[in-house]
Design an enzyme around this catalytic site. Structure first.
Site, PDB file in Angstrom:
ATOM      1  N   ARG A 276       0.841  -1.192   0.000  1.00  0.00           N
ATOM      2  CA  ARG A 276       0.000   0.000   0.000  1.00  0.00           C
ATOM      3  C   ARG A 276       0.878   1.243   0.000  1.00  0.00           C
ATOM      4  O   ARG A 276       1.871   1.327   0.730  1.00  0.00           O
ATOM      5  CB  ARG A 276      -0.932   0.016   1.223  1.00  0.00           C
ATOM      6  CG  ARG A 276      -2.141  -0.893   1.094  1.00  0.00           C
ATOM      7  CD  ARG A 276      -3.089  -0.371   0.023  1.00  0.00           C
ATOM      8  NE  ARG A 276      -4.262  -1.209  -0.174  1.00  0.00           N
ATOM      9  CZ  ARG A 276      -4.354  -2.192  -1.062  1.00  0.00           C
ATOM     10  NH1 ARG A 276      -3.317  -2.494  -1.828  1.00  0.00           N
ATOM     11  NH2 ARG A 276      -5.473  -2.872  -1.204  1.00  0.00           N
ATOM     12  N   GLU A 305      -2.998   7.808  -6.349  1.00  0.00           N
ATOM     13  CA  GLU A 305      -3.132   7.002  -7.559  1.00  0.00           C
ATOM     14  C   GLU A 305      -4.291   7.531  -8.399  1.00  0.00           C
ATOM     15  O   GLU A 305      -5.291   7.979  -7.842  1.00  0.00           O
ATOM     16  CB  GLU A 305      -3.359   5.531  -7.192  1.00  0.00           C
ATOM     17  CG  GLU A 305      -2.159   4.920  -6.476  1.00  0.00           C
ATOM     18  CD  GLU A 305      -2.343   3.435  -6.146  1.00  0.00           C
ATOM     19  OE1 GLU A 305      -3.452   2.905  -6.388  1.00  0.00           O
ATOM     20  OE2 GLU A 305      -1.395   2.815  -5.653  1.00  0.00           O
ATOM     21  N   HIS A 325       0.217   0.123  -9.955  1.00  0.00           N
ATOM     22  CA  HIS A 325      -0.613  -0.753  -9.112  1.00  0.00           C
ATOM     23  C   HIS A 325      -1.103  -1.954  -9.931  1.00  0.00           C
ATOM     24  O   HIS A 325      -2.291  -2.282  -9.948  1.00  0.00           O
ATOM     25  CB  HIS A 325      -1.799   0.005  -8.528  1.00  0.00           C
ATOM     26  CG  HIS A 325      -2.368  -0.631  -7.297  1.00  0.00           C
ATOM     27  ND1 HIS A 325      -2.966   0.087  -6.286  1.00  0.00           N
ATOM     28  CD2 HIS A 325      -2.436  -1.927  -6.897  1.00  0.00           C
ATOM     29  CE1 HIS A 325      -3.377  -0.732  -5.336  1.00  0.00           C
ATOM     30  NE2 HIS A 325      -3.064  -1.967  -5.688  1.00  0.00           N
TER      31      HIS A 325
END
Length: 447
Positions: A276, A305, A325
């Protein structure tokens, strides 16, 4: 003279389709139709082709493709009993209070830091995740990033792409500054869960000496895996040549890697994060990369993000490798996680909440006084539809009514459908508040 045979009476269309129509669409004794199926919404996506075969006989599925609850259609906020979501949307207490009938949220993935699970429990909403999801993919991606840092593969490839001709030994050495032999290096793993364990098993093959820090595991785990355990974060950072993060994000470990903890790392260590983004203070990381305290870093997750090199504290940081990601993705894992999430929704609709759920993460917060309705055994022909009707009750109306907007003064092209019948499960509804409701048939149903 031959007698004409009497014509056979034509069978009505209703009688023809009676045997093939889904039981929930047929009338029960007395001529009253069964109540509509409960509404389930995919909050931050559009593609429901994997979920539909699993849910089509027990629920109507809507997709919202929203980035916030402000973009979700009022019908979803008022009537949805189930929600599925990726990581593109965040649900705070204020957001959760907008849902009037919600009973279950399934996070399509492992982490659920974008959901206030305590508030959800207090509001009577169960939250689930898919904990076994993409273990192999994330572990493989982590090893790939570690190898790139040690062998400088990414940077060499970029030089070739830019047209640089590395012909001599000196040029190769200059371009590969920081490349290091792997065997004998100490790899420190923070968080030895499913993915952390998979990374440890893979890294041993390359000759890494494995250390890990995880205060939540019982003693003896290290002996079964043949790796070394340390009992403080400081010890792990001090002893590791490369640190990789594999823990969840919560209020206790936000910015676990910060200016203070970076100073506890070995000079010139590597740093990898596929867990994370909030675990790392990006301002402190950028400073450490510029000063050379951290030799190179590889990040698949970021505090903001989608990540962009053009903005944020890392925009000028050297020796940084970033991916969007994506460590979790493969065609297989993408299908598996969506099937698992839809299966959890199905168990909630056809069973009891939270007892029928496999991966409820907020049971301790669910109000102890909540009386979860117990459904009767489903009729064998209804395959769960009757259960859904019993548990959630009949809707207020038998038609989806989309409010007519005020006259548009701008040049917007919004096609408004004033009344659309409740859909059968062979269709997916677009429930984005910014656009009119549209209906698209799912390919997963078959023709």
């Amino acid at each position: 003279m031959e007698k004409k045979k009497p014509k056979r009476p034509r069978m009505s269309v209703d009688r023809i389709v009676e045997g093939i129509r889904h039981p929930a669409q047929t009338a029960v004794a007395g001529g009253n139709p069964l109540p509509a199926r409960p509404l389930v919404a995919l909050l931050d996506g559009r593609d429901c082709s994997v979920e539909m075969p699993i849910l089509k006989d027990v629920a109507t599925v809507a997709f919202c493709d929203a980035q916030s609850t402000h973009e979700i259609h009022d019908k979803v906020l008022n009537e949805a009993v189930g929600a599925m979501m990726y990581h593109a949307i965040t649900l705070t207490r204020e957001d959760l209070e907008k849902f009037k009938a919600l009973r279950i949220i399934v996070r399509i993935g492992v982490g659920y830091d974008n959901i206030d699970i305590k508030a959800a429990g207090e509001l009577g909403v169960a939250v689930c995740n898919v904990p076994g999801f993409a273990v192999e993919e994330v572990a493989d991606s982590t090893i790939s990033l570690i190898l790139n840092l040690y062998r400088r593969t990414h940077w060499y490839a970029e030089m070739v792409k830019q047209g640089k001709k590395l012909t001599g030994c000196e040029q190769i050495a200059e371009g590969g500054t920081g490349a290091t032999r792997i065997r004998g290096e100490a790899l420190g793993i923070i968080g030895l869960g499913r993915i952390g364990t998979a990374v440890a098993q893979r890294a041993k093959v390359f000759g890494f000496n494995i250390l890990f820090y995880d205060p939540y595991l019982p003693d003896g785990v290290e002996k079964s895996l043949g790796i070394t355990r340390v009992y403080t974060l400081q010890d792990l950072l001090f002893q590791s040549d490369c640190v990789t993060l594999h823990c969840t994000l919560n209020e206790h470990n936000h910015h676990l890697i910060n200016e203070f903890t970076i100073k506890q790392m070995r000079q010139g260590a590597f740093l990898v994060n596929t867990a994370r983004g909030g675990l790392i203070d990006e301002n402190a990381l950028a400073k450490a990369l510029e000063e050379g305290r951290i030799r190179a870093a590889a990040l698949d997750v970021h505090e903001t993000e989608p990540f962009s090199y053009s903005s944020g504290p890392l925009k000028n940081a050297p020796n940084l490798l970033c991916t969007p990601h994506s460590a979790w993705f493969s065609e297989q894992s993408n299908n598996e996680v969506r099937e698992s999430a839809a299966g959890e929704i199905r168990r909630a609709i056809t069973g009891r909440i939270p007892h029928s759920l496999r991966n409820c993460v907020n049971k301790e917060y669910l109000m102890p006084g909540t009386n979860w309705p117990e459904a009767p055994p489903p009729h064998p022909e209804l395959n769960g539809s009757a259960v859904a009707a019993y548990r959630y009750g009949p809707p207020q109306a038998t038609h989806v009514v989309v409010p007519q907007p005020a006259p548009q003064t701008s040049a917007e092209n919004h096609t408004i459908v004033s009344q659309v019948p409740l859909l059968s499960a062979s269709a997916v509804v677009n429930m984005n508040s910014e656009t009119a409701m549209s209906i698209t048939t799912s390919k997963a149903e078959g023709d």
